[in-house]
Design an enzyme around this catalytic site. Structure first.
Site, PDB file in Angstrom:
ATOM      1  CB  VAL A  71      41.127  30.877  38.746  1.00 40.76           C
ATOM      2  CG1 VAL A  71      40.020  30.017  39.346  1.00 40.76           C
ATOM      3  CG2 VAL A  71      40.783  32.352  38.920  1.00 40.76           C
ATOM      4  CB  SER A 105      51.062  24.316  29.413  1.00 41.98           C
ATOM      5  OG  SER A 105      51.149  25.707  29.602  1.00 41.98           O
ATOM      6  NE  ARG A 125      29.931  33.569  36.467  1.00 45.26           N
ATOM      7  CZ  ARG A 125      30.875  34.493  36.570  1.00 45.26           C
ATOM      8  NH1 ARG A 125      30.626  35.749  36.259  1.00 45.26           N
ATOM      9  NH2 ARG A 125      32.079  34.159  36.981  1.00 45.26           N
ATOM     10  CB  CYS A 152      34.912  37.431  42.357  1.00 49.17           C
ATOM     11  SG  CYS A 152      35.423  38.536  41.033  1.00 49.17           S
ATOM     12  CD  GLN A 196      35.011  44.182  41.221  1.00 49.45           C
ATOM     13  OE1 GLN A 196      33.847  44.513  41.072  1.00 49.45           O
ATOM     14  NE2 GLN A 196      35.592  43.282  40.449  1.00 49.45           N
ATOM     15  CG  HIS A 213      36.470  41.814  44.688  1.00 54.40           C
ATOM     16  ND1 HIS A 213      37.791  42.071  44.404  1.00 54.40           N
ATOM     17  CD2 HIS A 213      35.956  41.168  43.601  1.00 54.40           C
ATOM     18  CE1 HIS A 213      38.066  41.589  43.186  1.00 54.40           C
ATOM     19  NE2 HIS A 213      36.977  41.035  42.693  1.00 54.40           N
TER      20      HIS A 213
END
Length: 360
Positions: free
Chosen positions: A15, A40, A117, A157, A183, A250
């Site tokens: 993402v 990283s 959420r 999604c 999906q 999806h």
């Protein structure tokens, strides 16, 4: 006008990569900072991603030489940007904590993650459906003790292929919905190279997904009361979520019962004319035409329709009367564009238009 300076938290994952590719040449936003896990940090973005670049378009030149910062060094990352997109891969509790930590540095966080959420004063927004929910940010800022820092999220999604459709049909009062979603594997951050056992296979389980698919639309259709978002109680939705051997897209097969009678012509007319604030404001990532209806019996198809409106539009077909429910249809949305990074970019554009995201 100078572009707003953006940081991407979790920039090396799928993402995060999608954010970077979508923000290349964005008219309002410029990626100046990439942050990821300590392993990283200190490498260039190109080195940190290595052979794990999962987009079909090449890595933008502008980010290749950016040195990856440690996402946990919140103050150092926040000092370089006007706001951040969050796509970090951590536990829910860690994500909640780090996103609030960034908000408390007076840095707005637009998150692709699910952790916040259901935080009552965090807006979860599909900009065409519930842009007014951003007003809850004022209450959240009081709680956090911030003047411009906050967290806003986009929903799961899987709901994008049917929640906008049901919203377009609100006046007919849908009250009972059965949805099965098929999906794509990119929803798990995977490609076929990473997940060869998905080839020619279907897995009838995606952890936590059915609950999200049933409950999140109700929060989007809710209203702000006493400084929190109170979810709607109707329609009741039941869901099954199935992983299928598709890279992006999806698909949902949906059955609906309505309190008010509607004709097929009325239902299609509501879909194709449905638009919201992003279309009215002409936001840069907004699809010109949000929902298309396809008359052919064999549409929408992932191969033909997933990139409709650059992956930001929704495709609907096979609307027909049902013998048990009133109507049934098939919907399709791009899960990593509209459903993930693209939906979050559109939220950030809306927040800028509403005055919540500004230069520091």
């Amino acid at each position: 006008m100078a572009k707003l300076k953006v940081g991407i938290l979790g920039a090396t994952g799928m993402v995060g990569q999608r954010f970077i590719s979508l923000l290349e040449n964005h008219p309002w936003f410029e990626v100046v900072t990439v942050a990821a896990s300590p392993r990283s940090a200190g490498k260039t973005y190109e080195e940190a991603v290595g052979d794990r670049w999962k987009m079909t378009t090449p890595m933008p030149e502008a980010v290749k030489k950016l040195v990856v910062k440690n996402v946990n060094e919140v103050e150092a990352v926040a000092a370089t940007v006007d706001f951040v997109f969050s796509a970090v891969d951590m536990t829910k509790d860690e994500i909640k904590a780090i996103e609030e930590a960034y908000a408390k540095t007076e840095t707005p966080v637009v998150s692709n993650n699910s952790a916040h959420r259901w935080t009552p004063d965090v807006p979860m927004v599909v900009p065409e459906i519930n842009p007014e929910h951003m007003k809850v940010i004022e209450f959240q800022k009081k709680r956090l003790g911030t003047s411009r820092g906050f967290v806003a999220v986009k929903p799961n999604c899987s709901i994008q292929s049917y929640a906008p459709v049901l919203t377009a049909w609100a006046e007919f009062e849908p009250y009972e919905v059965v949805a099965t979603t098929y999906q794509a594997i990119s929803g798990a951050g995977k490609t076929f190279k990473d997940w060869p056992e998905m080839e020619g296979n279907i897995i009838p389980f995606i952890g936590g997904e059915e609950e999200k698919s049933e409950k999140e639309p109700l929060r989007i259709w809710g209203e702000i009361k006493d400084g929190v978002i109170v979810p709607a109680v109707s329609p009741v939705i039941t869901c099954q979520c199935i992983r299928v051997p598709v890279l992006n897209g999806h698909t949902a097969a949906v059955f609906v019962k309505f309190k008010k009678k509607a004709t097929k012509e009325q239902l299609i007319e509501k879909l194709v004319n449905f638009k919201g604030v992003p279309q009215e404001l002409g936001l840069p990532s907004a699809p010109k035409h949000f929902i298309q209806y396809l008359e052919e019996d064999n549409r929408p198809q992932v191969a033909l329709d997933v990139d409709y409106e650059n992956g930001m539009g929704i495709s609907v077909g096979r609307l027909r009367e049902d013998s048990v429910y009133d109507w049934k249809f098939v919907g399709l949305s791009h899960n990593t564009v509209r459903g993930a990074a693209g939906g979050a970019v559109l939220c950030a554009e809306l927040l800028k238009a509403q005055g919540y995201i500004t230069e520091k």
